[in-house]
Design a protein around this motif. Structure first.
Motif, mmCIF file in Angstrom:
data_model
loop_
_atom_site.group_PDB
_atom_site.id
_atom_site.type_symbol
_atom_site.label_atom_id
_atom_site.label_comp_id
_atom_site.label_asym_id
_atom_site.label_seq_id
_atom_site.Cartn_x
_atom_site.Cartn_y
_atom_site.Cartn_z
ATOM 1 N N LEU A 4 0.844 -1.194 0.107
ATOM 2 C CA LEU A 4 -0.034 -0.109 0.092
ATOM 3 C C LEU A 4 0.996 1.237 -0.033
ATOM 4 C CD1 LEU A 4 -2.997 0.288 0.188
ATOM 5 C CD2 LEU A 4 -2.893 0.762 2.681
ATOM 6 N N THR A 5 0.608 2.158 -0.847
ATOM 7 C CA THR A 5 1.489 3.417 -0.855
ATOM 8 C C THR A 5 1.634 3.997 0.406
ATOM 9 O OG1 THR A 5 -0.162 4.765 -1.957
ATOM 10 C CG2 THR A 5 0.985 3.259 -3.257
ATOM 11 N N GLU A 6 2.642 4.694 0.624
ATOM 12 C CA GLU A 6 2.755 5.647 1.689
ATOM 13 C C GLU A 6 1.745 6.737 1.787
ATOM 14 O OE1 GLU A 6 6.707 6.770 2.724
ATOM 15 O OE2 GLU A 6 7.528 4.794 2.329
ATOM 16 N N THR A 7 1.657 7.202 0.385
ATOM 17 C CA THR A 7 0.562 8.282 0.328
ATOM 18 C C THR A 7 -0.787 8.096 0.875
ATOM 19 O OG1 THR A 7 1.829 8.960 -1.484
ATOM 20 C CG2 THR A 7 -0.187 9.910 -1.529
ATOM 21 N N ILE A 8 -1.362 6.763 0.576
ATOM 22 C CA ILE A 8 -2.772 6.447 1.073
ATOM 23 C C ILE A 8 -2.533 6.325 2.746
ATOM 24 C CG2 ILE A 8 -4.426 4.573 0.836
ATOM 25 C CD1 ILE A 8 -3.390 4.066 -1.994
ATOM 26 N N ILE A 9 -1.567 5.874 3.193
ATOM 27 C CA ILE A 9 -1.617 5.659 4.419
ATOM 28 C C ILE A 9 -1.511 7.045 5.034
ATOM 29 C CG2 ILE A 9 -0.208 5.023 6.476
ATOM 30 C CD1 ILE A 9 0.460 2.359 4.746
ATOM 31 N N HIS A 10 -0.598 7.840 4.731
ATOM 32 C CA HIS A 10 -0.595 9.204 5.104
ATOM 33 C C HIS A 10 -1.751 10.006 4.848
ATOM 34 C CE1 HIS A 10 1.634 12.869 6.322
ATOM 35 N NE2 HIS A 10 1.276 13.568 5.376
ATOM 36 N N GLN A 11 -2.476 9.944 3.805
ATOM 37 C CA GLN A 11 -4.038 10.428 3.632
ATOM 38 C C GLN A 11 -4.859 9.990 4.622
ATOM 39 O OE1 GLN A 11 -4.655 9.530 -0.258
ATOM 40 N NE2 GLN A 11 -3.922 11.156 -1.202
ATOM 41 N N ALA A 12 -4.744 8.725 4.795
ATOM 42 C CA ALA A 12 -5.867 8.067 5.995
ATOM 43 C C ALA A 12 -5.586 8.587 7.428
ATOM 44 C CB ALA A 12 -5.531 6.621 6.182
ATOM 45 N N ILE A 13 -3.975 8.806 7.629
ATOM 46 C CA ILE A 13 -3.681 9.252 8.796
ATOM 47 C C ILE A 13 -4.295 10.885 9.096
ATOM 48 C CG2 ILE A 13 -1.735 9.985 10.341
ATOM 49 C CD1 ILE A 13 -0.474 7.416 9.498
ATOM 50 N N GLN A 14 -4.346 11.608 7.792
ATOM 51 C CA GLN A 14 -4.642 12.921 8.089
ATOM 52 C C GLN A 14 -6.321 13.029 8.177
ATOM 53 O OE1 GLN A 14 -2.924 15.407 8.123
ATOM 54 N NE2 GLN A 14 -1.218 13.968 8.126
ATOM 55 N N GLY A 15 -7.107 11.920 7.744
ATOM 56 C CA GLY A 15 -8.290 11.970 8.061
ATOM 57 C C GLY A 15 -9.271 11.624 6.688
ATOM 58 N N ASP A 16 -8.463 11.218 5.674
ATOM 59 C CA ASP A 16 -9.175 10.848 4.591
ATOM 60 C C ASP A 16 -9.927 9.435 4.588
ATOM 61 O OD1 ASP A 16 -9.908 9.840 1.841
ATOM 62 O OD2 ASP A 16 -8.287 11.208 0.947
ATOM 63 N N LYS A 17 -11.437 9.690 4.850
ATOM 64 C CA LYS A 17 -12.172 8.439 4.956
ATOM 65 C C LYS A 17 -11.875 7.326 3.925
ATOM 66 C CE LYS A 17 -15.441 10.557 8.045
ATOM 67 N NZ LYS A 17 -16.771 10.978 7.980
ATOM 68 N N ALA A 18 -11.911 7.831 2.432
ATOM 69 C CA ALA A 18 -11.612 6.875 1.232
ATOM 70 C C ALA A 18 -10.336 6.508 1.373
ATOM 71 C CB ALA A 18 -12.073 7.770 0.040
ATOM 72 N N ALA A 19 -9.367 7.042 1.607
ATOM 73 C CA ALA A 19 -7.898 6.441 1.982
ATOM 74 C C ALA A 19 -7.936 5.461 3.095
ATOM 75 C CB ALA A 19 -7.114 7.556 2.078
ATOM 76 N N PHE A 20 -8.747 5.689 4.274
ATOM 77 C CA PHE A 20 -8.556 4.812 5.209
ATOM 78 C C PHE A 20 -9.468 3.631 4.990
ATOM 79 C CE2 PHE A 20 -9.860 3.208 9.495
ATOM 80 C CZ PHE A 20 -8.833 3.183 10.004
ATOM 81 N N ALA A 21 -10.414 3.609 4.059
ATOM 82 C CA ALA A 21 -11.201 2.554 3.497
ATOM 83 C C ALA A 21 -10.308 1.655 2.839
ATOM 84 C CB ALA A 21 -12.390 3.063 2.771
ATOM 85 N N LYS A 22 -9.305 2.148 1.938
ATOM 86 C CA LYS A 22 -8.456 1.504 1.395
ATOM 87 C C LYS A 22 -7.560 0.690 2.263
ATOM 88 C CE LYS A 22 -8.661 4.185 -2.934
ATOM 89 N NZ LYS A 22 -7.879 5.169 -3.866
ATOM 90 N N VAL A 23 -7.150 1.562 3.209
ATOM 91 C CA VAL A 23 -6.016 0.637 4.372
ATOM 92 C C VAL A 23 -6.685 -0.375 4.884
ATOM 93 C CG1 VAL A 23 -4.997 1.172 6.258
ATOM 94 C CG2 VAL A 23 -4.778 2.802 4.586
ATOM 95 N N TYR A 24 -8.066 -0.261 5.228
ATOM 96 C CA TYR A 24 -9.144 -1.436 5.852
ATOM 97 C C TYR A 24 -8.876 -2.456 5.152
ATOM 98 C CZ TYR A 24 -12.641 -3.882 7.933
ATOM 99 O OH TYR A 24 -13.701 -4.550 8.376
ATOM 100 N N GLN A 25 -9.391 -2.258 3.669
ATOM 101 C CA GLN A 25 -9.423 -3.302 2.880
ATOM 102 C C GLN A 25 -8.243 -4.044 2.597
ATOM 103 O OE1 GLN A 25 -12.395 -4.877 1.511
ATOM 104 N NE2 GLN A 25 -13.407 -3.192 2.758
#
Length: 178
Positions: A4-25
């Motif tokens: 998983l790209t660091e960008t998606i994880i960083h976005q999830a940590i910043q509160g991006d729900k769509a990015a967090f959903a990708k991390v979850y999946q």
């Protein structure tokens, strides 16, 4: 498990729900397998995975994006599972202690009851014949003061006095001996 790209994880940590959903999946299946291996209970494992992701979402501001997210996730999950297992073990131990105490109490109560019955029979046998007869007619026979007085040809007041004295003596002897 694809990276998983660091960008998606960083976005999830910043509160991006769509990015967090990708991390979850991305992490859900390996996290579930890990949980099942420790808990041996699929339903509880699913609950743990769900709870850990909720906790991560709630504390996302505290997560250091420079560190390995996978390690962080599995450490959180492991700690949560270990805490749960300790709680289950403690609960089982408390339940076991309670049941042992109940068994012991029941045995002690039974022994106490048997001892009190023996003392009571000895105390009844130590009463004078007249008092013993009046007591047994009243308690075992269910006779009223009047019925006892008529059958023994004594006054109702004498029956009452004899019963009061008999019960008082029994109480004293049983209470003092136990």
């Amino acid at each position: 498990m694809s990276c998983l790209t660091e960008t998606i994880i960083h976005q999830a940590i910043q509160g991006d729900k769509a990015a967090f959903a990708k991390v979850y999946q991305h992490y859900r299946t390996p996290a579930l397998k890990f949980s099942i291996s420790l808990l041996k209970d699929k339903e509880e494992a699913e609950n743990m995975v769900h709870d850990v992701f909720i906790k991560i979402w709630e504390k996302r501001a505290l997560i250091n994006p420079e560190l390995n997210f996978s390690s962080y996730l599995f450490t959180c999950l492991r700690n949560m599972i270990f805490d749960y297992l300790k709680q289950v073990e403690k609960s089982q131990l408390l339940r076991q202690r309670y049941m042992e105490r109940m068994d012991r109490t029941t045995e002690e109560d039974q022994e106490d009851l048997e001892t009190r019955c023996i003392l009571l029979h000895k105390a009844i046998n130590a009463l004078s014949e007249k008092r013993k007869l009046i007591l047994l007619l009243n308690i075992e026979g269910g006779k009223s003061y009047q019925e006892i007085a008529e059958s023994l040809r004594i006054s109702k007041n004498t029956v009452k006095n004899q019963l009061v004295k008999a019960k008082q003596l029994l109480r004293e002897r049983v209470d003092l001996a136990s």
